[in-house]
Design an enzyme around this catalytic site. Structure first.
Site, mmCIF file in Angstrom:
data_model
loop_
_atom_site.group_PDB
_atom_site.id
_atom_site.type_symbol
_atom_site.label_atom_id
_atom_site.label_comp_id
_atom_site.label_asym_id
_atom_site.label_seq_id
_atom_site.Cartn_x
_atom_site.Cartn_y
_atom_site.Cartn_z
ATOM 1 N N LYS A 120 0.826 -1.201 0.000
ATOM 2 C CA LYS A 120 0.000 0.000 0.000
ATOM 3 C C LYS A 120 0.865 1.257 0.000
ATOM 4 O O LYS A 120 0.531 2.264 -0.630
ATOM 5 C CB LYS A 120 -0.949 -0.040 1.196
ATOM 6 C CG LYS A 120 -1.896 -1.250 1.120
ATOM 7 C CD LYS A 120 -2.670 -1.477 2.395
ATOM 8 C CE LYS A 120 -3.560 -2.709 2.270
ATOM 9 N NZ LYS A 120 -2.787 -3.973 2.211
ATOM 10 N N ARG A 143 10.699 -6.086 9.536
ATOM 11 C CA ARG A 143 9.706 -5.832 8.480
ATOM 12 C C ARG A 143 9.883 -4.441 7.892
ATOM 13 O O ARG A 143 9.647 -4.227 6.698
ATOM 14 C CB ARG A 143 8.298 -6.011 9.047
ATOM 15 C CG ARG A 143 7.910 -7.462 9.259
ATOM 16 C CD ARG A 143 6.633 -7.613 10.068
ATOM 17 N NE ARG A 143 5.507 -6.913 9.473
ATOM 18 C CZ ARG A 143 4.716 -7.418 8.530
ATOM 19 N NH1 ARG A 143 4.972 -8.636 8.055
ATOM 20 N NH2 ARG A 143 3.707 -6.749 8.063
ATOM 21 N N CYS A 236 -8.066 -7.417 6.690
ATOM 22 C CA CYS A 236 -8.314 -8.555 5.802
ATOM 23 C C CYS A 236 -9.015 -9.650 6.597
ATOM 24 O O CYS A 236 -8.641 -10.823 6.541
ATOM 25 C CB CYS A 236 -7.019 -9.059 5.166
ATOM 26 S SG CYS A 236 -5.731 -9.552 6.329
#
Length: 308
Positions: A120, A143, A236
């Site tokens: 995104k 990450r 999600c």
């Protein structure tokens, strides 16, 4: 995958939730998940990419909810030199929706609060086209390194990659951002077709824990969003506790905010609670993509220049 491998308690919850649509939902587990790529509009237009891609055997079809997203089949685009040149990002089609509904304009100050691995963020950076500034944050340092790598490969400029707790960022950058994306950590029910780890970690207790964490993240995001700004909240997962109920709880304690109605595309559904029906649900048995939830929030009244 075989839906019978899913937790019994989850299946019972979905049966009550979906009613007569439940058999269609179960049937979706017999279908192959769809794969997608999103063109880097910071480097070329979707039309230019389609012309180039005629030499590749990808069978590209447009993703309806984003102008630069495409389904692909056949040869994997991750093995092509164009991927390493940053001409596109491989992204699950439904996951393209949150950034598509955050109305970025040149010069905006934008925050992607839970950004790794960068799908995104790369789209938000492309929308800024080298103007304004994009803060891409992930609380995990490892990450965040992968996030930085993906943004660099995309040629993103005017970026700041951070690895901080939201409360620390809020203390440093109060009401700094025009737009914020909160793609919140969730129980991942919408990704069960693709992610065995999400299945193994699912439990009602984890759903409740995620819902609590999401409220905490939204609290900090509010402190960083200026009056007149917009925030997209997405997950999600299918869980109402993490979706409509989470948003309604936030709205109940933050009266400056209101839900914004955004366009629906074929297969999408409004939020399932009346007070949150302006939110959007994406279902794997209704469209070509995994499960997703998106809500667009506007803060305050000074929003004329940010209207879609």
């Amino acid at each position: 995958m075989d839906y019978r491998e899913l937790p019994e308690e989850f299946l019972e919850k979905m049966k009550q939730f979906l009613g007569e649509e439940y058999p269609e939902y179960l049937a979706s587990y017999e279908e192959e998940p769809r794969s997608g790529l999103r063109v880097n509009t910071g480097r070329l237009t979707p039309e230019q990419f389609l012309e180039m891609a005629q030499t590749a055997d990808w069978n590209l079809k447009p993703v309806p909810w984003t102008k630069n997203g495409f389904y692909y089949q056949g040869e994997r685009p991750s093995r092509h030199p164009w991927y390493y040149a940053g001409l596109y990002y491989l992204q699950e089609p439904s996951a393209m929706s949150p950034a598509a509904w955050l109305p970025i304009k040149p010069g905006d100050r934008v925050l992607d609060l839970c950004a790794a691995p960068g799908g995104k963020s790369t789209e938000l950076a492309a929308k800024l086209a080298g103007t304004g500034v994009l803060f891409s944050n992930d609380i995990s340092n490892s990450r965040a390194k992968a996030l930085l790598k993906n943004l660099e490969m995309f040629g993103a400029g005017n970026i700041c990659v951070t690895s901080e707790a939201p409360e620390k960022m809020a203390g440093i950058l109060p009401e700094f951002f025009d737009k914020i994306l909160v793609d919140a950590p969730c129980s991942g029910e919408g990704m069960f077709r693709k992610n065995d780890e999400a299945i193994s970690q699912w439990s009602p207790e984890n759903v409740a824990l995620c819902a609590q964490r999401q409220q905490e993240i939204l609290e900090q995001a509010d402190l960083m969003l200026r009056i007149g700004g917009r925030m997209v909240y997405s997950t999600c997962t299918f869980s109402p506790e993490e979706d409509e109920q989470c948003i309604l709880q936030f709205l109940d304690t933050h009266p400056l905010y209101r839900l914004i109605q955004v366009p629906l595309y074929d297969g999408m559904q409004h939020g399932l609670i009346k007070e949150a029906e302006s939110a959007i649900r994406l279902w794997p048995h209704k469209l070509h993509g995994e499960g997703h939830f998106v809500a667009v929030l506007e803060k305050g009244e000074n929003t004329a220049d940010h209207a879609q």
